[in-house]
Design a protein around this motif. Structure first.
Motif, short mmCIF file in Angstrom:
data_model
loop_
_atom_site.label_atom_id
_atom_site.label_comp_id
_atom_site.label_asym_id
_atom_site.label_seq_id
_atom_site.Cartn_x
_atom_site.Cartn_y
_atom_site.Cartn_z
N LEU A 316 0.83 -1.20 0.00
CA LEU A 316 0.00 0.00 0.00
C LEU A 316 0.86 1.26 0.00
N PRO A 317 0.38 2.33 -0.62
CA PRO A 317 1.14 3.59 -0.60
C PRO A 317 1.25 4.14 0.81
N ASP A 318 2.40 4.69 1.13
CA ASP A 318 2.59 5.28 2.45
C ASP A 318 1.65 6.48 2.62
N GLY A 319 1.21 6.68 3.85
CA GLY A 319 0.33 7.80 4.14
C GLY A 319 -0.44 7.55 5.41
N GLU A 320 -1.37 8.46 5.70
CA GLU A 320 -2.10 8.39 6.97
C GLU A 320 -3.00 7.17 7.07
N ALA A 321 -3.59 6.75 5.96
CA ALA A 321 -4.47 5.58 6.00
C ALA A 321 -3.69 4.31 6.32
N LYS A 322 -2.54 4.16 5.71
CA LYS A 322 -1.70 2.99 5.99
C LYS A 322 -1.23 3.02 7.44
N ARG A 323 -0.87 4.19 7.93
CA ARG A 323 -0.41 4.30 9.31
C ARG A 323 -1.53 3.95 10.29
N ALA A 324 -2.76 4.35 9.96
CA ALA A 324 -3.90 4.02 10.81
C ALA A 324 -4.14 2.52 10.85
N MET A 325 -3.98 1.85 9.71
CA MET A 325 -4.16 0.40 9.68
C MET A 325 -3.07 -0.31 10.47
N GLU A 326 -1.86 0.20 10.41
CA GLU A 326 -0.79 -0.36 11.23
C GLU A 326 -1.11 -0.18 12.71
N SER A 327 -1.63 0.97 13.07
CA SER A 327 -2.00 1.25 14.45
C SER A 327 -3.14 0.34 14.91
N LEU A 328 -4.04 0.01 13.98
CA LEU A 328 -5.16 -0.87 14.31
C LEU A 328 -4.66 -2.27 14.68
N CYS A 329 -3.59 -2.72 14.03
CA CYS A 329 -2.99 -4.02 14.38
C CYS A 329 -2.61 -4.05 15.86
N ASP A 330 -1.95 -3.00 16.31
CA ASP A 330 -1.50 -2.93 17.71
C ASP A 330 -2.69 -2.79 18.65
N TYR A 331 -3.66 -1.97 18.27
CA TYR A 331 -4.82 -1.74 19.13
C TYR A 331 -5.57 -3.06 19.41
N ILE A 332 -5.81 -3.84 18.36
CA ILE A 332 -6.57 -5.07 18.54
C ILE A 332 -5.75 -6.11 19.30
N ALA A 333 -4.48 -6.27 18.95
CA ALA A 333 -3.64 -7.28 19.61
C ALA A 333 -3.39 -6.93 21.07
#
Length: 337
Positions: A316-333
């Protein structure tokens, strides 16, 4: 919390305020449309169909649609319909699941089957499936095809859970069940968001792969919360799965272990009996499981899947949406810690 007041930042995600506002606006529109789609000319059907929608829920699937749409044009009206397809499908499965499980409560309120009986609950689930199919048809043949494929996986997952491993490895069987029952629809949510925002095909495929794995992380973390939480953070009384004899991942790891430690041996003895309904034995089992090597192993599995989900974001292209999805990984785990 409903999508009407949900923001990504309210979940603790570190996200750009402008993107957060965009996603929140999408979710508010999804919620407004959802209330329209569950309505019927029959007041009873409307009341029963709104029952679980009004009870709230995490709305993870609309969140994934809205967040994935950030890789294209998130203002396209198709995004709202796409999010409603997946949420209506999800709600329909809950009505049917509660009948099969004879569940008296869902989302802190009496289940539809407890309030109106099994027949009404099943038919309301069918009604919601029908509305989801109607919306998918409005989106086009690709949406109809994707929803049908997803529904097939949901049904296969439910059948597999109902009949059990049938000689296969119980842990592999369990992971496949949650992939089909949970991962499939969350993958479709992410795919829909990319597809109907006009994102590039390779982006859509990466989003779907991410959704499949983050769905596993979500379900596994929910199962661990049922054990680890001292409150009703998981949406049900802690230890409910133990009391009902539901073999979640920590239980399966504990049963498969061969540790000679007295605590591990005692835990296997308790878990091998099936449902643990005696309050004293339930407390003992829950305490042992919380401190067990099996629980640690299950947490490591969740973290491993979270990292796999993060890796799926690489194209995926770098940007705020990708960063939010990465953050969601940590939030759920991290909910299980």
């Amino acid at each position: 919390m409903s999508t009407g007041d949900l923001t990504l930042s309210s979940l603790g995600l570190d996200v750009d305020p402008v993107m957060d506002a965009s996603v929140s606006a999408t979710l508010a529109a999804v919620e407004e449309a959802l209330r329209v789609h569950v309505a019927s000319a029959d007041p009873l059907v409307t009341e029963a169909a709104r029952h679980l929608a009004d009870a709230g829920g995490k709305r993870l699937r609309p969140i994934l649609v809205a967040l994935s749409a950030q890789f294209g044009d998130p203002t396209r009206p198709e995004i709202i319909d796409a999010a409603n397809v997946v949420e209506l499908t999800h709600l329909a499965t809950l009505y049917h699941d509660d009948v099969m499980d004879e569940a008296p409560v869902r989302r802190g309120t009496p289940s539809a089957n407890a309030r109106w009986g099994n027949s009404v609950a099943i038919l309301v689930g069918d009604y919601l499936f029908a509305h989801a199919a109607e919306l998918a048809a409005k989106l086009g043949t690709e949406a109809v095809h994707l929803q049908a494929q997803t529904f097939s996986r949901l049904v296969h997952g439910q059948i597999a859970e109902t009949v059990g491993p049938r000689g296969s490895d119980p842990i592999e069987h369990y992971l496949q069940v949650i992939a089909d029952k949970t991962g499939s629809l969350i993958a479709t949510a992410a795919r829909f968001g990319g597809l109907y925002s006009g994102a590039r095909p390779e982006v859509v495929e990466a989003l779907a792969g991410y959704g499949e794995i983050i769905g596993l992380v979500f379900q596994l973390s929910d199962d661990l919360l049922d054990i680890a939480s001292e409150s009703v953070q998981s949406g049900k009384t802690p230890g409910t799965d133990l009391r009902e004899g539901v073999p979640t991942l920590p239980v399966l790891y504990a049963l498969a272990g061969d540790d000679a430690d007295p605590a591990a041996v005692r835990l296997r003895e308790l878990l091998s009996t099936g449902p643990i309904t005696d309050d004293v034995l339930h407390t003992e089992a829950l305490t042992l499981l919380r401190e067990s090597a099996a629980m640690k192993q299950a947490r490591e599995t969740v973290r491993g899947y979270a990292e796999e989900a993060r890796a799926r974001l690489a194209p995926l292209p770098d940007g705020e949406a990708k960063r939010a999805m990465e953050s969601l990984c940590d939030y759920i785990a991290d909910r299980t810690n």
